[in-house]
Design a protein around this motif. Structure first.
Motif, mmCIF file in Angstrom:
data_model
loop_
_atom_site.group_PDB
_atom_site.id
_atom_site.type_symbol
_atom_site.label_atom_id
_atom_site.label_comp_id
_atom_site.label_asym_id
_atom_site.label_seq_id
_atom_site.Cartn_x
_atom_site.Cartn_y
_atom_site.Cartn_z
ATOM 1 N N GLN A 15 52.393 8.181 25.517
ATOM 2 C CA GLN A 15 51.485 7.883 24.409
ATOM 3 C C GLN A 15 52.227 7.386 23.163
ATOM 4 O O GLN A 15 51.598 7.033 22.166
ATOM 5 C CB GLN A 15 50.674 9.125 24.043
ATOM 6 C CG GLN A 15 49.761 9.607 25.139
ATOM 7 C CD GLN A 15 49.172 10.978 24.815
ATOM 8 O OE1 GLN A 15 49.054 11.364 23.658
ATOM 9 N NE2 GLN A 15 48.804 11.711 25.851
ATOM 10 N N GLY A 16 53.557 7.387 23.199
ATOM 11 C CA GLY A 16 54.342 6.926 22.057
ATOM 12 C C GLY A 16 54.482 7.943 20.938
ATOM 13 O O GLY A 16 54.852 7.593 19.819
ATOM 14 N N LYS A 17 54.207 9.203 21.229
ATOM 15 C CA LYS A 17 54.290 10.240 20.201
ATOM 16 C C LYS A 17 55.733 10.700 20.002
ATOM 17 O O LYS A 17 56.531 10.696 20.937
ATOM 18 C CB LYS A 17 53.412 11.441 20.566
ATOM 19 C CG LYS A 17 51.944 11.104 20.558
ATOM 20 C CD LYS A 17 51.097 12.319 20.807
ATOM 21 C CE LYS A 17 49.621 11.934 20.742
ATOM 22 N NZ LYS A 17 48.750 13.083 20.918
ATOM 23 N N THR A 18 56.044 11.097 18.798
ATOM 24 C CA THR A 18 57.348 11.648 18.460
ATOM 25 C C THR A 18 57.151 12.825 17.521
ATOM 26 O O THR A 18 56.026 13.154 17.153
ATOM 27 C CB THR A 18 58.262 10.599 17.777
ATOM 28 O OG1 THR A 18 57.640 10.204 16.553
ATOM 29 C CG2 THR A 18 58.506 9.401 18.657
ATOM 30 N N GLY A 19 58.252 13.422 17.130
ATOM 31 C CA GLY A 19 58.204 14.486 16.141
ATOM 32 C C GLY A 19 58.176 15.872 16.748
ATOM 33 O O GLY A 19 58.130 16.039 17.967
ATOM 34 N N PRO A 20 58.199 16.859 15.868
ATOM 35 C CA PRO A 20 58.239 18.244 16.329
ATOM 36 C C PRO A 20 56.878 18.730 16.819
ATOM 37 O O PRO A 20 55.852 18.428 16.229
ATOM 38 C CB PRO A 20 58.682 19.012 15.081
ATOM 39 C CG PRO A 20 58.202 18.178 13.937
ATOM 40 C CD PRO A 20 58.282 16.752 14.411
ATOM 41 N N PHE A 21 56.909 19.492 17.904
ATOM 42 C CA PHE A 21 55.727 20.150 18.432
ATOM 43 C C PHE A 21 56.022 21.642 18.505
ATOM 44 O O PHE A 21 57.177 22.068 18.443
ATOM 45 C CB PHE A 21 55.375 19.613 19.830
ATOM 46 C CG PHE A 21 54.741 18.255 19.799
ATOM 47 C CD1 PHE A 21 53.375 18.116 19.910
ATOM 48 C CD2 PHE A 21 55.519 17.122 19.641
ATOM 49 C CE1 PHE A 21 52.778 16.864 19.877
ATOM 50 C CE2 PHE A 21 54.940 15.861 19.607
ATOM 51 C CZ PHE A 21 53.570 15.731 19.722
ATOM 52 N N TYR A 22 54.988 22.426 18.641
ATOM 53 C CA TYR A 22 55.133 23.871 18.802
ATOM 54 C C TYR A 22 53.918 24.382 19.546
ATOM 55 O O TYR A 22 52.889 23.709 19.628
ATOM 56 C CB TYR A 22 55.298 24.575 17.451
ATOM 57 C CG TYR A 22 54.103 24.409 16.542
ATOM 58 C CD1 TYR A 22 53.070 25.358 16.527
ATOM 59 C CD2 TYR A 22 53.986 23.319 15.689
ATOM 60 C CE1 TYR A 22 51.967 25.207 15.706
ATOM 61 C CE2 TYR A 22 52.895 23.161 14.867
ATOM 62 C CZ TYR A 22 51.886 24.108 14.884
ATOM 63 O OH TYR A 22 50.785 23.946 14.076
ATOM 64 N N TYR A 23 54.044 25.570 20.120
ATOM 65 C CA TYR A 23 52.916 26.186 20.822
ATOM 66 C C TYR A 23 52.086 27.001 19.841
ATOM 67 O O TYR A 23 52.625 27.694 18.984
ATOM 68 C CB TYR A 23 53.412 27.091 21.961
ATOM 69 C CG TYR A 23 54.027 26.312 23.095
ATOM 70 C CD1 TYR A 23 53.249 25.489 23.903
ATOM 71 C CD2 TYR A 23 55.389 26.391 23.359
ATOM 72 C CE1 TYR A 23 53.815 24.763 24.941
ATOM 73 C CE2 TYR A 23 55.962 25.671 24.396
ATOM 74 C CZ TYR A 23 55.157 24.861 25.181
ATOM 75 O OH TYR A 23 55.726 24.150 26.202
ATOM 76 N N ARG A 24 50.809 26.919 20.003
ATOM 77 C CA ARG A 24 49.882 27.682 19.145
ATOM 78 C C ARG A 24 50.022 29.179 19.433
ATOM 79 O O ARG A 24 50.497 29.589 20.491
ATOM 80 C CB ARG A 24 48.447 27.230 19.379
ATOM 81 C CG ARG A 24 48.242 25.758 19.041
ATOM 82 C CD ARG A 24 46.771 25.429 18.930
ATOM 83 N NE ARG A 24 46.540 24.011 18.741
ATOM 84 C CZ ARG A 24 46.712 23.360 17.593
ATOM 85 N NH1 ARG A 24 47.126 23.996 16.543
ATOM 86 N NH2 ARG A 24 46.461 22.070 17.513
ATOM 87 N N GLU A 25 49.555 29.959 18.513
ATOM 88 C CA GLU A 25 49.645 31.421 18.618
ATOM 89 C C GLU A 25 48.993 31.937 19.900
ATOM 90 O O GLU A 25 49.477 32.908 20.496
ATOM 91 C CB GLU A 25 49.001 32.068 17.385
ATOM 92 C CG GLU A 25 49.240 33.538 17.254
ATOM 93 C CD GLU A 25 50.713 33.905 17.104
ATOM 94 O OE1 GLU A 25 51.088 34.993 17.593
ATOM 95 O OE2 GLU A 25 51.491 33.125 16.525
ATOM 96 N N VAL B 89 49.088 30.727 22.833
ATOM 97 C CA VAL B 89 50.031 30.643 23.953
ATOM 98 C C VAL B 89 50.958 31.850 23.933
ATOM 99 O O VAL B 89 51.186 32.495 24.957
ATOM 100 C CB VAL B 89 50.841 29.316 23.904
ATOM 101 C CG1 VAL B 89 51.938 29.320 24.958
ATOM 102 C CG2 VAL B 89 49.911 28.124 24.077
ATOM 103 N N TYR B 90 51.468 32.180 22.749
ATOM 104 C CA TYR B 90 52.336 33.365 22.617
ATOM 105 C C TYR B 90 51.562 34.637 22.994
ATOM 106 O O TYR B 90 52.082 35.488 23.708
ATOM 107 C CB TYR B 90 52.885 33.476 21.192
ATOM 108 C CG TYR B 90 54.017 32.520 20.896
ATOM 109 C CD1 TYR B 90 55.331 32.908 21.087
ATOM 110 C CD2 TYR B 90 53.769 31.246 20.424
ATOM 111 C CE1 TYR B 90 56.377 32.047 20.818
ATOM 112 C CE2 TYR B 90 54.805 30.371 20.152
ATOM 113 C CZ TYR B 90 56.119 30.776 20.345
ATOM 114 O OH TYR B 90 57.157 29.917 20.086
#
Length: 167
Positions: free
Chosen positions: A149-159, A161-162
């Protein structure tokens, strides 16, 4: 080209090696399902070797890797000789990157993340066997989709998921 099934773990060898050893202990423990195929098992690089020799051995490990973990400690962002080079190699090889915050943050830590990674496609997680194992399984596929999809940058899992992992 050999089958790429390893996980390359990059870290500050002077200050954070005990976190790497703990990950290896999780892998060997009967009390957890945590597992990864460690690229560091492929060969040994001696601290007394020439920089070019060490980088050749590290490159061999990276060629056999399907994912890249960076253990982000207090001084990691300042390491250029090997850690920055390893990150550059992971980016060039388009490896899924998992940044593991050793201070427990579950998103990108601006003060610890190496500048080179701040805009790269990577997921940022806390140091815990369950979330790292989840990222090793999940992020590889997500990385492919985001890259497409051409995405970049930082990702993280939502709360959630934890919480689903009992964290």
């Amino acid at each position: 080209m050999p089958y790429r099934n390893k996980t390359y773990v990059s870290f500050d060898g002077d200050n954070d090696i005990h976190y790497y050893w703990l990950m290896r202990a999780w892998k060997q423990s009967d009390m957890t399902s945590f597992n990864f195929y460690d690229a560091h098992d492929l060969n040994t690089a001696s601290d007394t070797s020439l920089e070019s020799s060490i980088k050749r051995q590290l490159a061999d490990r990276l060629r056999n890797s399907k994912s890249f973990i960076l253990l982000a400690g207090e001084r990691t962002r300042f390491l250029y000789k090997f850690v920055r080079w390893e990150i550059e190699q992971a980016v060039t090889r388009d490896l899924p990157i998992i940044v593991v915050n050793l201070n427990g943050l579950r998103f990108m830590d601006e003060s610890r993340c190496p500048p080179l990674l701040k805009s790269q496609l990577a997921v940022h997680v806390s140091f815990n066997a369950h979330i790292i194992e989840h990222a090793l399984e999940d992020w590889t596929q997500q990385h492919l989709g985001f890259r497409y999809q051409g995405k970049t940058g930082p990702f993280y899992y939502r709360e959630a998921v934890y919480q689903g992992l009992g964290l």
